[in-house]
Design an enzyme around this catalytic site. Structure first.
Site, mmCIF file in Angstrom:
data_model
loop_
_atom_site.group_PDB
_atom_site.id
_atom_site.type_symbol
_atom_site.label_atom_id
_atom_site.label_comp_id
_atom_site.label_asym_id
_atom_site.label_seq_id
_atom_site.Cartn_x
_atom_site.Cartn_y
_atom_site.Cartn_z
ATOM 1 N N GLY A 12 -13.729 23.677 25.086
ATOM 2 C CA GLY A 12 -13.543 22.254 24.832
ATOM 3 C C GLY A 12 -14.530 21.329 25.508
ATOM 4 C CG ASN A 14 -19.726 19.853 21.906
ATOM 5 O OD1 ASN A 14 -20.450 18.954 22.292
ATOM 6 N ND2 ASN A 14 -20.194 20.961 21.357
ATOM 7 C CG LEU A 85 -15.052 29.386 16.037
ATOM 8 C CD1 LEU A 85 -15.086 30.715 16.780
ATOM 9 C CD2 LEU A 85 -16.456 28.833 15.858
ATOM 10 C CG LEU A 87 -13.619 27.476 4.975
ATOM 11 C CD1 LEU A 87 -15.036 26.961 5.204
ATOM 12 C CD2 LEU A 87 -13.618 28.496 3.845
ATOM 13 C CG ASN A 102 -18.659 21.930 12.155
ATOM 14 O OD1 ASN A 102 -18.083 22.039 13.229
ATOM 15 N ND2 ASN A 102 -19.390 22.906 11.648
ATOM 16 C CG HIS A 104 -24.194 25.349 12.468
ATOM 17 N ND1 HIS A 104 -23.217 26.315 12.463
ATOM 18 C CD2 HIS A 104 -25.376 25.998 12.304
ATOM 19 C CE1 HIS A 104 -23.791 27.507 12.301
ATOM 20 N NE2 HIS A 104 -25.097 27.339 12.200
ATOM 21 C CG ASP A 145 -21.896 26.449 9.099
ATOM 22 O OD1 ASP A 145 -21.225 25.652 9.780
ATOM 23 O OD2 ASP A 145 -22.002 27.647 9.389
ATOM 24 C CD GLU A 174 -23.507 22.150 20.624
ATOM 25 O OE1 GLU A 174 -23.626 23.012 19.747
ATOM 26 O OE2 GLU A 174 -22.780 22.297 21.644
#
Length: 194
Positions: A12, A14, A85, A87, A102, A104, A145, A174
């Site tokens: 966590g 981010n 992670l 979908l 999101n 990546h 993605d 990020e």
């Protein structure tokens, strides 16, 4: 008031960085952090930040409307994936068009798709002798993605890079860019509404 709901699966960092960025923004708040792992470090970070949490399982997310209905009731302006992670199911994507983002850890469209996350991405980038890597912030659709790219930041690959050293530089990108880009997306949404 802009309302952000965060999804995270791991430690966590981010999610915490985003929450701290908006902590003193009078017009934006992170109302919830959701996680698919009851042992995820992000839940402890959320507790320290006084952010409400919700833990869910695969059945809640994919086989029922529990998370979909929860999100409808929470009414987020933006859903932010921060190290999440799974979908996102199409019923959630359809309920929040261009309102799910999101990040990546590579320059999409390269090194994206199922199984391409974390160290898997950095190992592949180095194995292929790339000269640069970076981050991609993108809208979420119902394929991994694959959504429209909002922002990319680049960093060079050093001759002596390991997956860990590259990951460290990617994390810095990020932390630097994700909260700022989220704020810009929210500002753009507001402009479109006005």
């Amino acid at each position: 008031m802009n309302n952000i709901v965060l999804f995270a699966s791991g430690s966590g960092t981010n999610a915490e960085n985003i929450a701290l960025f908006f902590k003193d923004h009078p017009d934006t708040e992170v109302s919830y952090i959701l996680s698919n792992r009851p042992d995820a470090g992000v839940l402890e970070r959320a507790k320290k930040l006084n952010i409400k949490t919700k833990v869910f399982n695969r059945d809640d997310f994919f086989s029922t409307c529990r998370i979909h209905d929860f999100l409808i009731s929470a009414s987020p302006d933006l859903i932010v994936l921060a190290g999440f992670l799974w979908l996102v199911p199409s019923n959630i994507v359809e309920a929040f068009p261009r309102r799910i983002v999101n990040i990546h850890p590579a320059l999409l469209p390269n090194y994206g798709g199922k199984g391409m996350y974390g160290h898997h991405v950095h190992e592949a980038v180095l194995r292929n002798g790339e000269k640069e890597s970076g981050i991609t912030i993108h809208y979420v659709n119902d394929r991994y993605d694959d959504g429209d790219i909002i922002f990319q930041a680049h960093c060079p690959i050093e001759a002596d890079d390991s997956p860990e050293s590259l990951a460290s530089r990617i994390h810095q990108l990020e932390y630097e860019h994700y909260p700022r880009v989220i704020a810009e997306v929210l500002a753009q949404q507001k402009q479109n509404r006005d």
